[in-house]
Structures are given as structure tokens and as C-alpha cells.
Scaffold this active site. Structure first.
Site, PDB file in Angstrom:
ATOM      1  N   LYS A  32     -11.135   0.834  -2.215  1.00  0.00           N
ATOM      2  CA  LYS A  32     -10.147   1.332  -3.192  1.00  0.00           C
ATOM      3  C   LYS A  32     -10.814   1.353  -4.581  1.00  0.00           C
ATOM      4  O   LYS A  32     -11.656   2.178  -4.834  1.00  0.00           O
ATOM      5  CB  LYS A  32      -8.895   0.459  -3.175  1.00  0.00           C
ATOM      6  N   HIS A  90      -5.211  -3.532  -2.963  1.00  0.00           N
ATOM      7  CA  HIS A  90      -4.837  -2.572  -4.009  1.00  0.00           C
ATOM      8  C   HIS A  90      -4.665  -3.216  -5.389  1.00  0.00           C
ATOM      9  O   HIS A  90      -4.379  -2.519  -6.355  1.00  0.00           O
ATOM     10  CB  HIS A  90      -3.542  -1.844  -3.625  1.00  0.00           C
ATOM     11  N   SER A 135       0.796  -1.225   0.000  1.00  0.00           N
ATOM     12  CA  SER A 135       0.000   0.000   0.000  1.00  0.00           C
ATOM     13  C   SER A 135       0.830   1.279   0.000  1.00  0.00           C
ATOM     14  O   SER A 135       0.346   2.310  -0.455  1.00  0.00           O
ATOM     15  CB  SER A 135      -0.970  -0.001   1.181  1.00  0.00           C
TER      16      SER A 135
HETATM   17  C1  LIG Z   1      -3.545  -3.596   1.973  1.00  0.00           C
HETATM   18  C2  LIG Z   1      -4.681  -3.108   2.826  1.00  0.00           C
HETATM   19  N1  LIG Z   1      -5.372  -4.009   3.558  1.00  0.00           N
HETATM   20  C3  LIG Z   1      -6.385  -3.638   4.342  1.00  0.00           C
HETATM   21  C4  LIG Z   1      -6.769  -2.322   4.434  1.00  0.00           C
HETATM   22  C5  LIG Z   1      -7.896  -1.968   5.357  1.00  0.00           C
HETATM   23  O1  LIG Z   1      -9.085  -1.921   4.661  1.00  0.00           O
HETATM   24  P1  LIG Z   1     -10.314  -1.061   5.238  1.00  0.00           P
HETATM   25  O2  LIG Z   1     -10.001   0.375   4.972  1.00  0.00           O
HETATM   26  O3  LIG Z   1     -11.504  -1.560   4.508  1.00  0.00           O
HETATM   27  O4  LIG Z   1     -10.378  -1.335   6.717  1.00  0.00           O
HETATM   28  C6  LIG Z   1      -6.092  -1.348   3.667  1.00  0.00           C
HETATM   29  C7  LIG Z   1      -6.433   0.075   3.676  1.00  0.00           C
HETATM   30  O5  LIG Z   1      -7.327   0.634   4.089  1.00  0.00           O
HETATM   31  C8  LIG Z   1      -5.012  -1.754   2.860  1.00  0.00           C
HETATM   32  O6  LIG Z   1      -4.325  -0.864   2.130  1.00  0.00           O
END
Ligand SMILES: Cc1ncc(COP(=O)(O)O)c(C=O)c1O
Length: 339
Positions: free
Chosen positions: A183, A151, A123
Site C-alpha cells: 500500500k 492501510h 480496507s
Molecule cells: C488489511 C489488509 N491486510 C492484509 C492484506 C494482504 O496483504 P498482501 O496483499 O501483502 O497479501 C491486505 C490487502 O492486500 C489488506 O488490505
């Protein structure tokens, strides 16, 4: 979504296992299973909760959790919350180091469980994990492989099916696939996809699925529509990749060092937090919202500008961004960014 909202309240009213599970959740789960080529899918209220629920459900006290050092905070927190005391982080994308750690553990604990977890697309770096090699390691050492492709889904692969499509990995190779809707899908929430037995186990054991209000059904309906757009409107992905190409080629011509990434996340290393903030402020003054990412989100000394491209951007905006970046980064040319 408006139709779903008009048919009832916005909220689910309860957790899935009480009375919050709605036909909209079922429809979305079926569509996600089809899209990812998995037997079943399970919707979670957020990606953070999906990761906590999955990791804590898969490991027991004597098991090993092995994670890439740059994994998303929610995977790291999941390991800290899990019952296992054996949590190791391997250097970024270093499958060799992961193999050494896993083989050593296997030698000492031949019967214990093990989980390897990685982001699909990282990320804060935008690069892609060597998932095929990790899948091979997991298979050889009888470990679970968990891939969080938050992503990658919608963006990577000709059909937008993420890193599993790009590296041709089916459910057997990547038994636990996680995606988020915040996303490329543009909504909210997350899912886990895999074998039917895995999904049954998560429904019974993932506390972040059981003990929380279910995702609002109108959000599930909107996400199903977003998934149709991902599947049908291929031009969005093609345009995004064209913009990424134009951005990277333009940056190279101007001597702007963008980190190696073929995804929508195009970071530029600035070094100190002060330098990243200064560059971000310069860009804001020139009409560009580019966030400065600083420790502890990234390692000390690696603060960066995180440029995030999307299919709504236009070529002339990319050209103007490149010009603005030259101005924003000019102070860095006289400073060593590695310190
Ligand atoms: C790789 C990754 N996993 C999980 C999440 C968490 O997801 P959420 O925002 O739906 O809690 C994010 C970013 O928010 C992320 O970039």
C-alpha cells in the site's frame, strides 16, 4: 534496489531458514523495528501469509479467536485455518460485544488462550478501529491483541506510524503489529513486529514464514528505501490529508454521501452491485478509475465505490472527480440505496 539486484540474483533462492535469509532482510527488519518502536520485526512474503502465520502460531485447540466482522479476508482465513474451533466475529468496531464474548469465554475457560484481531484501518470502509479500547480489553482479559495496520502505516499519524501512533499505543498495548508493503510503501510483502520472544516463536512456528521462498532481497532493499521516504518526506502525508479534506468538504457541499473515514480510502455506498458497476463505468468514461466493490467482499446490499486517494493526486483532479461523481451518482438519487 538496482544495486541489490546487481549484486546477486533477483530471487532469494530458498526459504529463510534454509539459505534465503539475506542481509537485506536483516536491515529492513531492523529499520521496521525502529520505525514501529518494537523490539524486533520479521519480514513475510505477503500480508496474507503474515496473517495466516501469526494467527495459526498464536492459538491452540482450546483457545478463542475473536475478530471484527469486517476484518480483511486474510485474518478471517487465518482463523479458519487455525486449530482453534472457537472463532467468533463481533459486530464492526463494537468493543462492548467483543468484551461480552471474551468475558463469557474467560468465565468458562479461565486458563485458555485468547486472541483479538482487528484491522487498524478497514480496507473497504476506510474507518479506524478503536484499538486503544481493544488493547484495554485484551490487557484486562489476558488476551493477545493483533492489529493488521496495512492501510494505516505510512498514512495515519503525524510520523506515518499508523493507528498505534494515532492512539499512542506501544508494544505492551499492541503486542502483535502487522504491516504490509503493497500500500503506502509501494512495494510488496509484509512484516510482523513485537517482542523478541514473539519473533523467535514465529520463526519456529509460522508455517507461512518457514515453508516458502523468502522475499526477493531487492524488494527488501526497495522497501527500506520506501520506509526512508515515509520517514523523511512528511509532505506526502500532509498533502494526502489535505486532498482528503478537500474531497470530503467538496462532497458534502454537493450532497454526496461519503462514508465516515479520515483515511485514503473514501467509499461511497451504492447499495446494489448493478448500481456500483454503473457508477464505476460512468467514472471510467470520464477518466477516473474507481473500482466497484461488491459482495462477497462487502456485505450484501452494501456495494460501493471505493475512492482511494494518494499524494500524487492534484487538487484540480479532486475537483473534476467531484463533478464526475455527481453525474455517476445521479441515478441513485431516485433509488433507495439501503435496499
Ligand atoms: C488489511 C489488509 N491486510 C492484509 C492484506 C494482504 O496483504 P498482501 O496483499 O501483502 O497479501 C491486505 C490487502 O492486500 C489488506 O488490505
Amino acid at each position: 534496489m538496482i544495486g541489490a539486484a546487481q549484486q546477486g540474483a533477483i530471487g532469494a533462492g530458498a526459504s529463510h531458514l534454509v539459505s534465503g535469509h539475506d542481509p537485506e532482510h536483516d536491515s529492513l527488519e531492523r529499520a521496521l523495528a525502529d520505525f514501529t518502536g518494537r523490539e524486533r520485526a520479521l519480514v513475510f512474503s505477503t500480508g496474507y501469509m503474515a496473517n495466516l502465520g501469526v494467527i495459526t502460531s498464536l492459538v491452540d485447540r482450546g483457545d478463542l479467536i475473536l475478530q471484527d466482522r469486517l476484518n480483511h479476508a486474510s485474518l478471517i482465513d487465518a482463523a479458519l485455518l487455525a486449530r482453534s474451533r472457537d472463532f467468533k466475529r463481533y459486530p464492526h468496531n463494537d468493543v462492548e460485544s467483543a468484551a461480552v464474548a471474551l468475558k463469557r469465554f474467560r468465565g468458562e475457560h479461565p486458563k485458555a488462550g485468547a486472541v483479538i484481531a482487528t484491522d487498524g484501518v478497514f480496507s473497504m470502509d476506510g474507518d479506524i478501529a478503536p484499538v486503544a479500547a481493544l488493547a484495554e480489553l485484551a490487557r484486562a482479559e489476558s488476551a493477545w491483541l493483533v492489529v493488521d495496520d496495512a492501510h494505516g502505516l505510512g498514512v495515519v499519524g503525524a510520523e506515518g506510524r499508523g493507528v498505534c501512533e494515532q492512539q499512542q499505543l506501544d508494544q505492551k498495548a499492541v503486542p502483535v503489529l502487522i504491516g504490509t508493503f503493497g500500500k503506502a510503501f509501494g512495494t510488496f510483502g509484509a512484516f510482523v513486529a513485537g517482542e523478541s520472544a514473539l519473533i523467535d516463536w514465529l520463526i519456529q512456528s509460522a508455517r507461512t514464514y518457514i515453508y516458502t521462498t523468502a522475499m526477493p532481497p531487492p524488494i527488501a532493499a526497495a522497501t527500506r528505501r520506501a520506509l526512508q521516504l515515509v520517514e523523511q518526506e512528511r509532505w506526502r502525508r500532509e498533502k494526502l490529508h489535505e486532498l482528503i479534506r478537500i474531497f470530503r468538504e467538496g462532497a458534502e457541499r454537493r450532497g454526496i454521501a461519503v462514508m465516515p473515514s479520515v483515511t485514503a480510502i473514501q467509499p461511497i455506498l451504492c447499495g446494489s452491485a448493478a448500481m456500483a458497476l454503473q457508477a464505476s463505468a460512468y467514472l471510467r468514461d470520464h477518466g477516473f478509475h474507481v473500482v466497484a466493490i461488491r459482495p462477497p467482499t462487502v456485505p450484501e446490499g452494501s456495494a460501493r465505490l471505493r475512492i482511494t486517494l494518494n499524494a500524487h493526486h492534484q487538487v484540480d483532479e479532486i475537483q473534476r472527480l467531484l463533478i464526475a461523481l455527481e453525474g455517476a451518482l445521479a441515478p441513485m438519487l431516485t433509488t433507495d440505496v439501503s435496499t
